[in-house]
Design a protein around this motif. Structure first.
Motif, PDB file in Angstrom:
ATOM      1  N   LEU A 247       0.796  -1.167   0.049  1.00 29.18           N
ATOM      2  CA  LEU A 247       0.016  -0.075   0.079  1.00 29.18           C
ATOM      3  C   LEU A 247       1.023   1.147  -0.188  1.00 29.18           C
ATOM      4  CD1 LEU A 247      -3.040   1.379   0.325  1.00 29.18           C
ATOM      5  CD2 LEU A 247      -2.415   1.148   2.655  1.00 29.18           C
ATOM      6  N   MET A 248       2.078   1.122   0.622  1.00 31.24           N
ATOM      7  CA  MET A 248       2.993   2.259   0.592  1.00 31.24           C
ATOM      8  C   MET A 248       3.580   2.614  -0.768  1.00 31.24           C
ATOM      9  SD  MET A 248       4.598   4.801   2.519  1.00 31.24           S
ATOM     10  CE  MET A 248       6.064   5.801   2.320  1.00 31.24           C
ATOM     11  N   ALA A 249       3.968   1.476  -1.574  1.00 41.19           N
ATOM     12  CA  ALA A 249       4.269   1.853  -2.717  1.00 41.19           C
ATOM     13  C   ALA A 249       3.103   2.309  -3.681  1.00 41.19           C
ATOM     14  CB  ALA A 249       4.590   0.354  -3.361  1.00 41.19           C
ATOM     15  N   TYR A 250       1.835   2.284  -3.453  1.00 43.18           N
ATOM     16  CA  TYR A 250       0.608   2.756  -4.277  1.00 43.18           C
ATOM     17  C   TYR A 250       0.750   4.294  -3.735  1.00 43.18           C
ATOM     18  CZ  TYR A 250      -1.268  -1.306  -6.398  1.00 43.18           C
ATOM     19  OH  TYR A 250      -1.667  -2.508  -7.438  1.00 43.18           O
ATOM     20  N   ARG A 251       0.664   4.349  -2.686  1.00 44.61           N
ATOM     21  CA  ARG A 251       0.468   5.949  -1.944  1.00 44.61           C
ATOM     22  C   ARG A 251       1.937   6.709  -2.642  1.00 44.61           C
ATOM     23  NH1 ARG A 251      -3.060   9.704   0.104  1.00 44.61           N
ATOM     24  NH2 ARG A 251      -1.620  11.294  -0.421  1.00 44.61           N
ATOM     25  N   LEU A 252       2.950   6.153  -2.462  1.00 47.18           N
ATOM     26  CA  LEU A 252       4.052   6.713  -2.854  1.00 47.18           C
ATOM     27  C   LEU A 252       3.945   6.999  -4.261  1.00 47.18           C
ATOM     28  CD1 LEU A 252       6.614   8.116  -1.410  1.00 47.18           C
ATOM     29  CD2 LEU A 252       7.702   5.863  -2.206  1.00 47.18           C
ATOM     30  N   ALA A 253       3.696   6.094  -5.211  1.00 51.17           N
ATOM     31  CA  ALA A 253       3.134   6.333  -6.697  1.00 51.17           C
ATOM     32  C   ALA A 253       2.406   7.482  -6.938  1.00 51.17           C
ATOM     33  CB  ALA A 253       2.639   5.141  -7.288  1.00 51.17           C
ATOM     34  N   TRP A 254       1.400   7.577  -6.200  1.00 53.53           N
ATOM     35  CA  TRP A 254       0.442   8.575  -6.262  1.00 53.53           C
ATOM     36  C   TRP A 254       0.998  10.016  -6.129  1.00 53.53           C
ATOM     37  CZ3 TRP A 254      -4.516   9.391  -2.788  1.00 53.53           C
ATOM     38  CH2 TRP A 254      -5.206  10.452  -3.165  1.00 53.53           C
ATOM     39  N   ASP A 255       1.844  10.103  -4.870  1.00 56.93           N
ATOM     40  CA  ASP A 255       2.391  11.287  -4.435  1.00 56.93           C
ATOM     41  C   ASP A 255       3.618  11.643  -5.453  1.00 56.93           C
ATOM     42  OD1 ASP A 255       0.862  11.526  -2.306  1.00 56.93           O
ATOM     43  OD2 ASP A 255       2.135  10.532  -0.807  1.00 56.93           O
ATOM     44  N   LEU A 256       4.354  10.743  -5.785  1.00 53.59           N
ATOM     45  CA  LEU A 256       5.378  10.971  -6.755  1.00 53.59           C
ATOM     46  C   LEU A 256       4.754  11.585  -8.183  1.00 53.59           C
ATOM     47  CD1 LEU A 256       7.968   7.848  -6.251  1.00 53.59           C
ATOM     48  CD2 LEU A 256       8.649  10.220  -5.917  1.00 53.59           C
ATOM     49  N   CYS A 257       3.746  10.916  -8.600  1.00 53.53           N
ATOM     50  CA  CYS A 257       3.114  11.456  -9.615  1.00 53.53           C
ATOM     51  C   CYS A 257       2.802  12.927  -9.771  1.00 53.53           C
ATOM     52  CB  CYS A 257       2.150  10.610 -10.125  1.00 53.53           C
ATOM     53  SG  CYS A 257       1.332  10.598 -11.693  1.00 53.53           S
ATOM     54  N   GLU A 258       2.567  13.359  -8.378  1.00 47.63           N
ATOM     55  CA  GLU A 258       2.192  14.892  -8.385  1.00 47.63           C
ATOM     56  C   GLU A 258       3.217  15.719  -8.149  1.00 47.63           C
ATOM     57  OE1 GLU A 258      -2.140  15.108  -6.608  1.00 47.63           O
ATOM     58  OE2 GLU A 258      -0.894  13.924  -5.181  1.00 47.63           O
ATOM     59  N   SER A 259       4.585  15.022  -7.950  1.00 51.67           N
ATOM     60  CA  SER A 259       5.509  15.859  -7.345  1.00 51.67           C
ATOM     61  C   SER A 259       6.114  16.503  -8.466  1.00 51.67           C
ATOM     62  CB  SER A 259       6.605  14.885  -6.935  1.00 51.67           C
ATOM     63  OG  SER A 259       7.401  14.255  -7.738  1.00 51.67           O
ATOM     64  N   ALA A 260       7.004  17.311  -8.028  1.00 49.44           N
ATOM     65  CA  ALA A 260       8.151  18.215  -8.861  1.00 49.44           C
ATOM     66  C   ALA A 260       8.933  17.625  -9.954  1.00 49.44           C
ATOM     67  CB  ALA A 260       8.905  19.167  -8.228  1.00 49.44           C
ATOM     68  N   THR A 261       9.273  16.147  -9.685  1.00 55.24           N
ATOM     69  CA  THR A 261      10.103  15.401 -10.640  1.00 55.24           C
ATOM     70  C   THR A 261       9.457  14.969 -11.942  1.00 55.24           C
ATOM     71  OG1 THR A 261       9.451  13.586  -9.547  1.00 55.24           O
ATOM     72  CG2 THR A 261      11.220  14.454  -8.821  1.00 55.24           C
ATOM     73  N   GLN A 262       7.929  15.185 -11.843  1.00 52.16           N
ATOM     74  CA  GLN A 262       7.295  14.945 -12.871  1.00 52.16           C
ATOM     75  C   GLN A 262       7.536  13.538 -13.773  1.00 52.16           C
ATOM     76  OE1 GLN A 262       4.892  17.221 -14.558  1.00 52.16           O
ATOM     77  NE2 GLN A 262       5.328  17.875 -12.274  1.00 52.16           N
ATOM     78  N   ILE A 263       7.423  12.463 -12.721  1.00 56.08           N
ATOM     79  CA  ILE A 263       7.792  11.152 -13.121  1.00 56.08           C
ATOM     80  C   ILE A 263       6.388  10.713 -13.891  1.00 56.08           C
ATOM     81  CG2 ILE A 263       7.766   8.669 -12.182  1.00 56.08           C
ATOM     82  CD1 ILE A 263       9.192   9.799  -9.824  1.00 56.08           C
ATOM     83  N   SER A 264       6.672  10.036 -15.044  1.00 59.38           N
ATOM     84  CA  SER A 264       5.745   9.851 -15.858  1.00 59.38           C
ATOM     85  C   SER A 264       4.444   8.900 -15.210  1.00 59.38           C
ATOM     86  CB  SER A 264       6.134   8.675 -17.034  1.00 59.38           C
ATOM     87  OG  SER A 264       6.817   7.604 -16.384  1.00 59.38           O
ATOM     88  N   GLY A 265       3.248   9.249 -15.516  1.00 58.90           N
ATOM     89  CA  GLY A 265       2.132   8.696 -14.761  1.00 58.90           C
ATOM     90  C   GLY A 265       1.156   9.626 -14.736  1.00 58.90           C
ATOM     91  N   ASN A 266      -0.155   9.172 -14.886  1.00 63.08           N
ATOM     92  CA  ASN A 266      -1.213  10.052 -14.932  1.00 63.08           C
ATOM     93  C   ASN A 266      -1.624  10.338 -13.412  1.00 63.08           C
ATOM     94  OD1 ASN A 266      -4.520  10.435 -14.597  1.00 63.08           O
ATOM     95  ND2 ASN A 266      -3.773  11.266 -16.372  1.00 63.08           N
ATOM     96  N   VAL A 267      -1.988  11.581 -12.778  1.00 61.64           N
ATOM     97  CA  VAL A 267      -2.291  11.564 -11.329  1.00 61.64           C
ATOM     98  C   VAL A 267      -3.587  11.049 -10.955  1.00 61.64           C
ATOM     99  CG1 VAL A 267      -2.824  13.232  -9.654  1.00 61.64           C
ATOM    100  CG2 VAL A 267      -0.904  13.908 -11.278  1.00 61.64           C
ATOM    101  N   ASP A 268      -4.549  11.016 -11.782  1.00 62.69           N
ATOM    102  CA  ASP A 268      -5.764  10.373 -11.745  1.00 62.69           C
ATOM    103  C   ASP A 268      -5.869   9.069 -11.540  1.00 62.69           C
ATOM    104  OD1 ASP A 268      -7.257  12.918 -11.166  1.00 62.69           O
ATOM    105  OD2 ASP A 268      -7.795  13.065 -13.239  1.00 62.69           O
ATOM    106  N   GLU A 269      -4.987   8.479 -12.836  1.00 61.52           N
ATOM    107  CA  GLU A 269      -4.751   6.957 -12.612  1.00 61.52           C
ATOM    108  C   GLU A 269      -4.293   6.617 -11.223  1.00 61.52           C
ATOM    109  OE1 GLU A 269      -2.720   5.962 -16.155  1.00 61.52           O
ATOM    110  OE2 GLU A 269      -4.431   6.355 -17.403  1.00 61.52           O
TER     111      GLU A 269
END
Length: 213
Positions: free
Chosen positions: A137-159
């Motif tokens: 679950l932490m990985a899923y939460r971190l993915a969401w937070d990283l997706c919104e972060s300044a690093t602009q990691i590829s991934g859709n925020v809503d997804e």
């Protein structure tokens, strides 16, 4: 026992995989921009998932003695919550440990003489002490937070958000993690996370705040 840094690194890299990113880090302690971003987000992301549900691995018990000071009004006593408390889990009305009280400013206010026996969600920093579904679950939460972060990691925020919390009450790994955790709970009828709390039951005619289980 698994190394804490190694386990954190594996969770972070799992988050990148969930985002469909080819980026990886060798350690959360690396000086690389990506590792630094993970470290910036880690603390709040961890606290977000821990308070989202009374996970068996994070529940602790404590006996609280009466504090020397008293509330200005309304109650005759106050009891200092543990320093690692993230969320108090009030007892169900009718339970032998039940008492009337409410949480304010790091204390439980009550008219009880004490000591008070409580259960609470602790701020567990050691990820090796988490169950497997909480780590994922932490990985899923971190993915969401990283997706919104300044690093602009590829991934859709809503997804990323839907993958974590679902949509319209369905799907999302948060629901699956709660289900798995509940299977290891013997006292399912005694839902201490929901009842006996003015904080949970007093919102807008009984409606709980978003994200509170």
């Amino acid at each position: 026992m698994a190394n804490i840094v190694t386990s954190q690194t594996r969770i972070a890299n799992r988050a990148f995989i969930l985002l469909g990113s080819t980026e990886r880090i060798d350690s959360v302690n690396d000086p690389s921009p990506l590792a630094l971003q993970v470290k910036d987000l880690w603390h709040e992301s961890r606290r977000q998932i821990l308070v989202a549900h009374p996970w068996n691995c994070a529940i602790r018990r404590a006996r609280l003695d009466r504090a020397g000071s008293v509330p200005a009004f309304g109650y005759s006593a106050q009891f200092l919550l543990p320093s690692d408390n993230l969320r108090w889990l009030p007892w169900v009305t009718g339970d032998c440990e039940w008492f009337e009280g409410e949480e304010e400013g790091g204390f439980i206010l009550s008219n009880e003489a004490g000591p008070l026996n409580i259960r609470y969600i602790a701020d567990i920093e050691d990820v090796t002490a988490w169950s497997a579904h909480v780590q994922l679950l932490m990985a899923y939460r971190l993915a969401w937070d990283l997706c919104e972060s300044a690093t602009q990691i590829s991934g859709n925020v809503d997804e990323a958000r839907i993958a974590y919390e679902g949509q319209d009450g369905r799907g999302g790994y948060l629901a699956e993690a709660r289900r798995l955790d509940g299977m290891a709970t013997g006292r399912r009828a005694n839902d201490s996370a929901r009842a006996g709390s003015r904080w949970l039951d007093g919102y807008a005619g009984g409606r709980r705040p978003p994200g509170v289980w």
